[in-house]
Design a protein around this motif. Sequence first.
Motif, PDB file in Angstrom:
ATOM      1  N   HIS A  25       0.856  -1.180   0.000  1.00  0.00           N
ATOM      2  CA  HIS A  25       0.000   0.000   0.000  1.00  0.00           C
ATOM      3  C   HIS A  25       0.892   1.229   0.000  1.00  0.00           C
ATOM      4  O   HIS A  25       1.782   1.355   0.846  1.00  0.00           O
ATOM      5  CB  HIS A  25      -0.892   0.006   1.244  1.00  0.00           C
ATOM      6  N   HIS A  26       0.683   2.122  -0.958  1.00  0.00           N
ATOM      7  CA  HIS A  26       1.403   3.393  -0.981  1.00  0.00           C
ATOM      8  C   HIS A  26       0.735   4.312   0.036  1.00  0.00           C
ATOM      9  O   HIS A  26      -0.459   4.592  -0.076  1.00  0.00           O
ATOM     10  CB  HIS A  26       1.339   4.033  -2.371  1.00  0.00           C
ATOM     11  N   LEU A  27       1.494   4.755   1.036  1.00  0.00           N
ATOM     12  CA  LEU A  27       0.905   5.621   2.062  1.00  0.00           C
ATOM     13  C   LEU A  27       0.374   6.911   1.447  1.00  0.00           C
ATOM     14  O   LEU A  27      -0.642   7.435   1.887  1.00  0.00           O
ATOM     15  CB  LEU A  27       1.915   5.897   3.174  1.00  0.00           C
ATOM     16  N   ILE A  28       1.063   7.416   0.446  1.00  0.00           N
ATOM     17  CA  ILE A  28       0.530   8.510  -0.361  1.00  0.00           C
ATOM     18  C   ILE A  28       0.247   7.892  -1.731  1.00  0.00           C
ATOM     19  O   ILE A  28       1.148   7.333  -2.358  1.00  0.00           O
ATOM     20  CB  ILE A  28       1.532   9.681  -0.482  1.00  0.00           C
ATOM     21  N   PRO A  29      -1.002   7.906  -2.168  1.00  0.00           N
ATOM     22  CA  PRO A  29      -1.346   7.251  -3.432  1.00  0.00           C
ATOM     23  C   PRO A  29      -0.455   7.692  -4.594  1.00  0.00           C
ATOM     24  O   PRO A  29      -0.056   8.853  -4.682  1.00  0.00           O
ATOM     25  CB  PRO A  29      -2.801   7.676  -3.659  1.00  0.00           C
ATOM     26  N   ARG A  30      -0.162   6.747  -5.464  1.00  0.00           N
ATOM     27  CA  ARG A  30       0.693   7.036  -6.622  1.00  0.00           C
ATOM     28  C   ARG A  30       0.152   8.187  -7.448  1.00  0.00           C
ATOM     29  O   ARG A  30       0.915   9.022  -7.926  1.00  0.00           O
ATOM     30  CB  ARG A  30       0.833   5.800  -7.503  1.00  0.00           C
ATOM     31  N   ALA A  38       6.992   5.977   0.474  1.00  0.00           N
ATOM     32  CA  ALA A  38       6.904   4.795   1.339  1.00  0.00           C
ATOM     33  C   ALA A  38       5.699   3.912   1.031  1.00  0.00           C
ATOM     34  O   ALA A  38       4.621   4.403   0.730  1.00  0.00           O
ATOM     35  CB  ALA A  38       6.848   5.240   2.798  1.00  0.00           C
ATOM     36  N   THR A  39       5.944   2.595   1.149  1.00  0.00           N
ATOM     37  CA  THR A  39       4.881   1.605   1.031  1.00  0.00           C
ATOM     38  C   THR A  39       4.913   0.720   2.274  1.00  0.00           C
ATOM     39  O   THR A  39       5.939   0.633   2.959  1.00  0.00           O
ATOM     40  CB  THR A  39       5.047   0.720  -0.221  1.00  0.00           C
ATOM     41  N   VAL A  40       3.787   0.083   2.558  1.00  0.00           N
ATOM     42  CA  VAL A  40       3.711  -0.863   3.667  1.00  0.00           C
ATOM     43  C   VAL A  40       3.052  -2.142   3.162  1.00  0.00           C
ATOM     44  O   VAL A  40       2.215  -2.106   2.265  1.00  0.00           O
ATOM     45  CB  VAL A  40       2.924  -0.297   4.872  1.00  0.00           C
ATOM     46  N   LEU A  41       3.444  -3.263   3.743  1.00  0.00           N
ATOM     47  CA  LEU A  41       2.891  -4.554   3.362  1.00  0.00           C
ATOM     48  C   LEU A  41       1.619  -4.810   4.163  1.00  0.00           C
ATOM     49  O   LEU A  41       1.592  -4.627   5.385  1.00  0.00           O
ATOM     50  CB  LEU A  41       3.907  -5.667   3.622  1.00  0.00           C
ATOM     51  N   LEU A  42       0.557  -5.223   3.465  1.00  0.00           N
ATOM     52  CA  LEU A  42      -0.736  -5.478   4.090  1.00  0.00           C
ATOM     53  C   LEU A  42      -1.322  -6.782   3.585  1.00  0.00           C
ATOM     54  O   LEU A  42      -0.999  -7.227   2.478  1.00  0.00           O
ATOM     55  CB  LEU A  42      -1.734  -4.365   3.726  1.00  0.00           C
ATOM     56  N   HIS A  43      -2.212  -7.382   4.387  1.00  0.00           N
ATOM     57  CA  HIS A  43      -3.065  -8.445   3.855  1.00  0.00           C
ATOM     58  C   HIS A  43      -3.869  -7.817   2.719  1.00  0.00           C
ATOM     59  O   HIS A  43      -4.252  -6.651   2.797  1.00  0.00           O
ATOM     60  CB  HIS A  43      -4.079  -8.926   4.912  1.00  0.00           C
ATOM     61  N   CYS A  64      -2.333   9.411   5.437  1.00  0.00           N
ATOM     62  CA  CYS A  64      -1.080   8.959   4.818  1.00  0.00           C
ATOM     63  C   CYS A  64      -0.115   8.329   5.816  1.00  0.00           C
ATOM     64  O   CYS A  64       1.071   8.175   5.528  1.00  0.00           O
ATOM     65  CB  CYS A  64      -0.424  10.098   4.043  1.00  0.00           C
ATOM     66  N   THR A  65      -0.632   7.936   6.993  1.00  0.00           N
ATOM     67  CA  THR A  65       0.165   7.180   7.958  1.00  0.00           C
ATOM     68  C   THR A  65      -0.666   6.005   8.448  1.00  0.00           C
ATOM     69  O   THR A  65      -1.900   6.030   8.397  1.00  0.00           O
ATOM     70  CB  THR A  65       0.576   8.035   9.175  1.00  0.00           C
ATOM     71  N   ILE A  66       0.006   4.993   8.949  1.00  0.00           N
ATOM     72  CA  ILE A  66      -0.710   3.843   9.506  1.00  0.00           C
ATOM     73  C   ILE A  66      -1.536   4.280  10.708  1.00  0.00           C
ATOM     74  O   ILE A  66      -2.690   3.864  10.862  1.00  0.00           O
ATOM     75  CB  ILE A  66       0.278   2.718   9.868  1.00  0.00           C
ATOM     76  N   ALA A  67      -0.986   5.130  11.558  1.00  0.00           N
ATOM     77  CA  ALA A  67      -1.729   5.596  12.740  1.00  0.00           C
ATOM     78  C   ALA A  67      -3.024   6.303  12.341  1.00  0.00           C
ATOM     79  O   ALA A  67      -4.071   6.095  12.963  1.00  0.00           O
ATOM     80  CB  ALA A  67      -0.854   6.513  13.585  1.00  0.00           C
ATOM     81  N   ALA A  68      -2.968   7.129  11.315  1.00  0.00           N
ATOM     82  CA  ALA A  68      -4.172   7.828  10.856  1.00  0.00           C
ATOM     83  C   ALA A  68      -5.194   6.841  10.293  1.00  0.00           C
ATOM     84  O   ALA A  68      -6.395   6.961  10.561  1.00  0.00           O
ATOM     85  CB  ALA A  68      -3.812   8.879   9.806  1.00  0.00           C
ATOM     86  N   LEU A  69      -4.731   5.848   9.532  1.00  0.00           N
ATOM     87  CA  LEU A  69      -5.641   4.836   8.998  1.00  0.00           C
ATOM     88  C   LEU A  69      -6.299   4.057  10.135  1.00  0.00           C
ATOM     89  O   LEU A  69      -7.505   3.825  10.129  1.00  0.00           O
ATOM     90  CB  LEU A  69      -4.891   3.876   8.071  1.00  0.00           C
ATOM     91  N   GLN A  70      -5.507   3.677  11.124  1.00  0.00           N
ATOM     92  CA  GLN A  70      -6.041   2.905  12.247  1.00  0.00           C
ATOM     93  C   GLN A  70      -7.027   3.716  13.079  1.00  0.00           C
ATOM     94  O   GLN A  70      -7.902   3.148  13.723  1.00  0.00           O
ATOM     95  CB  GLN A  70      -4.900   2.391  13.128  1.00  0.00           C
ATOM     96  N   ALA A  71      -6.913   5.033  13.052  1.00  0.00           N
ATOM     97  CA  ALA A  71      -7.808   5.893  13.824  1.00  0.00           C
ATOM     98  C   ALA A  71      -9.122   6.191  13.105  1.00  0.00           C
ATOM     99  O   ALA A  71     -10.075   6.653  13.730  1.00  0.00           O
ATOM    100  CB  ALA A  71      -7.090   7.210  14.165  1.00  0.00           C
TER     101      ALA A  71
END
Length: 101
Positions: A25-30, A38-43, A64-71
């Motif tokens: 997943h691109h934290l900031i969309p392409r 940055a990218t992160v690996l996800l299911h 654009c951060t994992i913390a923001a997505l989780q919130a």
Amino acid sequence: MSDETPPICALCGRPIPADVPQSLHHLIPRLRGGKCRATVLLHDICHREIHATLSETELARSYCTIAALQAHPRLAKFISWVRNRPPGFRSRVPGRRRAGR
């Protein structure tokens, strides 16, 4: 059998077994300038839930951060639900659930 520890999904925190669909997943969309960022690996199920919930613009501006997505309320509910599933759990993600669409 391999002794290698499987990677961990950045969104839900569950292991990602080698035989389970996964994606970057691109934290900031392409399309919003994140092609070389940055990218992160996800299911795959977690990745599809992100894109079913948020637009590319929302992702770029506010999530654009994992913390923001989780919130995010809908994603937080999804994470709480999926954490009780086995690491290899797969399910269809419903269509887009964005407000106003």
